[in-house]
Design an enzyme around this catalytic site. Structure first.
Site, PDB file in Angstrom:
ATOM      1  CE  LYS A  15      -2.385  -0.859   3.773  1.00 54.38           C
ATOM      2  NZ  LYS A  15      -1.768  -2.133   4.206  1.00 54.38           N
ATOM      3  NE  ARG A  90      -3.841  -0.772  10.060  1.00 52.37           N
ATOM      4  CZ  ARG A  90      -2.809  -0.139   9.479  1.00 52.37           C
ATOM      5  NH1 ARG A  90      -2.966   1.057   8.989  1.00 52.37           N
ATOM      6  NH2 ARG A  90      -1.651  -0.726   9.379  1.00 52.37           N
ATOM      7  NE  ARG A 126       7.660  -2.094   5.843  1.00 58.08           N
ATOM      8  CZ  ARG A 126       6.357  -1.865   5.923  1.00 58.08           C
ATOM      9  NH1 ARG A 126       5.613  -1.880   4.840  1.00 58.08           N
ATOM     10  NH2 ARG A 126       5.793  -1.644   7.071  1.00 58.08           N
ATOM     11  NE  ARG A 159       6.513   0.547   9.993  1.00 53.24           N
ATOM     12  CZ  ARG A 159       5.296   0.526   9.463  1.00 53.24           C
ATOM     13  NH1 ARG A 159       5.095   1.009   8.251  1.00 53.24           N
ATOM     14  NH2 ARG A 159       4.277   0.031  10.121  1.00 53.24           N
ATOM     15  NE  ARG A 170       2.538  -3.968  11.360  1.00 57.28           N
ATOM     16  CZ  ARG A 170       3.503  -3.724  10.475  1.00 57.28           C
ATOM     17  NH1 ARG A 170       4.712  -4.255  10.657  1.00 57.28           N
ATOM     18  NH2 ARG A 170       3.276  -2.976   9.432  1.00 57.28           N
TER      19      ARG A 170
HETATM   20  P1  AMP Z   1       1.089   1.354   9.016  1.00 56.47           P
HETATM   21  O1  AMP Z   1       2.254   2.233   8.746  1.00 56.47           O
HETATM   22  O2  AMP Z   1      -0.108   1.684   8.170  1.00 56.47           O
HETATM   23  O3  AMP Z   1       1.436  -0.111   8.969  1.00 56.47           O
HETATM   24  O4  AMP Z   1       0.629   1.663  10.536  1.00 56.47           O
HETATM   25  C1  AMP Z   1       1.514   1.438  11.636  1.00 56.47           C
HETATM   26  C2  AMP Z   1       0.719   1.317  12.920  1.00 56.47           C
HETATM   27  O5  AMP Z   1       0.012   2.550  13.166  1.00 56.47           O
HETATM   28  C3  AMP Z   1      -0.363   0.250  12.936  1.00 56.47           C
HETATM   29  O6  AMP Z   1       0.143  -1.045  13.252  1.00 56.47           O
HETATM   30  C4  AMP Z   1      -1.297   0.784  14.026  1.00 56.47           C
HETATM   31  O7  AMP Z   1      -0.768   0.576  15.322  1.00 56.47           O
HETATM   32  C5  AMP Z   1      -1.264   2.287  13.752  1.00 56.47           C
HETATM   33  N1  AMP Z   1      -2.311   2.663  12.781  1.00 56.47           N
HETATM   34  C6  AMP Z   1      -2.136   3.197  11.529  1.00 56.47           C
HETATM   35  N2  AMP Z   1      -3.308   3.415  10.932  1.00 56.47           N
HETATM   36  C7  AMP Z   1      -4.270   3.015  11.805  1.00 56.47           C
HETATM   37  C8  AMP Z   1      -5.685   2.966  11.755  1.00 56.47           C
HETATM   38  N3  AMP Z   1      -6.383   3.376  10.685  1.00 56.47           N
HETATM   39  N4  AMP Z   1      -6.340   2.482  12.861  1.00 56.47           N
HETATM   40  C9  AMP Z   1      -5.680   2.082  13.959  1.00 56.47           C
HETATM   41  N5  AMP Z   1      -4.347   2.079  14.052  1.00 56.47           N
HETATM   42  C10 AMP Z   1      -3.634   2.538  12.991  1.00 56.47           C
END
Ligand code: AMP
Length: 216
Positions: A15, A90, A126, A159, A170
């Site tokens: 994404k 999400r 990554r 990360r 996750r």
């Molecule tokens: P990402 O970079 O999209 O993988 O997001 C990293 C982390 O941020 C996720 O594992 C969640 O802990 C938090 N996060 C990001 N977007 C959301 C969302 N829409 N709802 C809840 N937690 C989020």
């Protein structure tokens, strides 16, 4: 009319990588809730402090915090014509809140599917650029100079939620809480399913065509 493109799919589906390319092809801002949280974390804001424990353990940040943060971001003038959402919604509750906000806007959701084994391999290898968020992979797209971003020369970091244990968490959170969001948009007739396991350029072409509503 305001057009909002939503990218769905598990962590590691591509994404972030594709959103950056699509945003530039469609001249639409790329809004990533994960990036917004990481920014808050880096600056040590109250929101960042609240989100930290959830992010580090691979759980979702509570809906109310995410929704407020996202709605503040998309209220800015650069989003007036539309924007591209990466990592939001999400949960079904987030999707419902977004529906309410987007009444009268055009919405399209692109759903990237990738097998679990591939996701784990992608995420644990990554490396992300601190400066521009560009993503490298130690096997699939290694940087020319170790530890430095090919795009901007910024420092690459892993990360701390890309470790094996947190990645598994996750993915299980995704299956339980985020997967139902697909059905939400499918029922609205705005979802396109795409195979995210193909080469990045092929996935990009398919996503761009779907975003433009071609082949429907
Ligand atoms: P990402 O970079 O999209 O993988 O997001 C990293 C982390 O941020 C996720 O594992 C969640 O802990 C938090 N996060 C990001 N977007 C959301 C969302 N829409 N709802 C809840 N937690 C989020």
């Amino acid at each position: 009319m305001q057009t909002v493109l939503i990218l769905l799919g598990p962590p590691g589906a591509g994404k972030g990588t594709q959103a950056a390319r699509l945003a530039s092809a469609l001249s639409s801002p790329h809004v990533s809730t994960g990036d917004l949280f990481r920014e808050n974390l880096g600056k040590g804001t109250e929101l960042g402090k609240k989100a930290k424990q959830y992010m580090e353990s691979g759980q979702l940040v509570p809906d109310a915090l995410v929704i407020d943060m996202l709605f503040d971001r998309v209220a800015k003038s650069d989003c007036a014509q539309g924007y591209l959402l990466d990592g939001f919604p999400r949960t079904v509750a987030q999707a419902q809140a977004l529906d309410t906000r987007l009444q009268g806007s055009k919405v399209r959701a692109l759903n990237l599917a990738v097998a679990d084994a591939t996701l784990v391999e992608r995420l644990t290898g990554r490396w992300t650029c601190k400066a521009c968020n560009h993503i490298h992979h130690e096997r699939f797209s290694p940087p020319r100079q170790s530890g430095r971003c090919d795009k901007c020369g910024g420092e690459l970091f892993q990360r701390n939620d890309d470790t094996h244990a947190v990645v598994e968490k996750r993915l299980s959170v995704y299956r339980e809480q985020t997967k139902p969001v697909e059905a939400h948009y499918r029922a609205q007739g705005v979802l396109s399913d795409l195979d995210g396991s193909r080469a990045p350029d092929e996935v990009f072409k398919a996503m761009l065509a779907a975003a433009r509503g071609e082949g429907r």
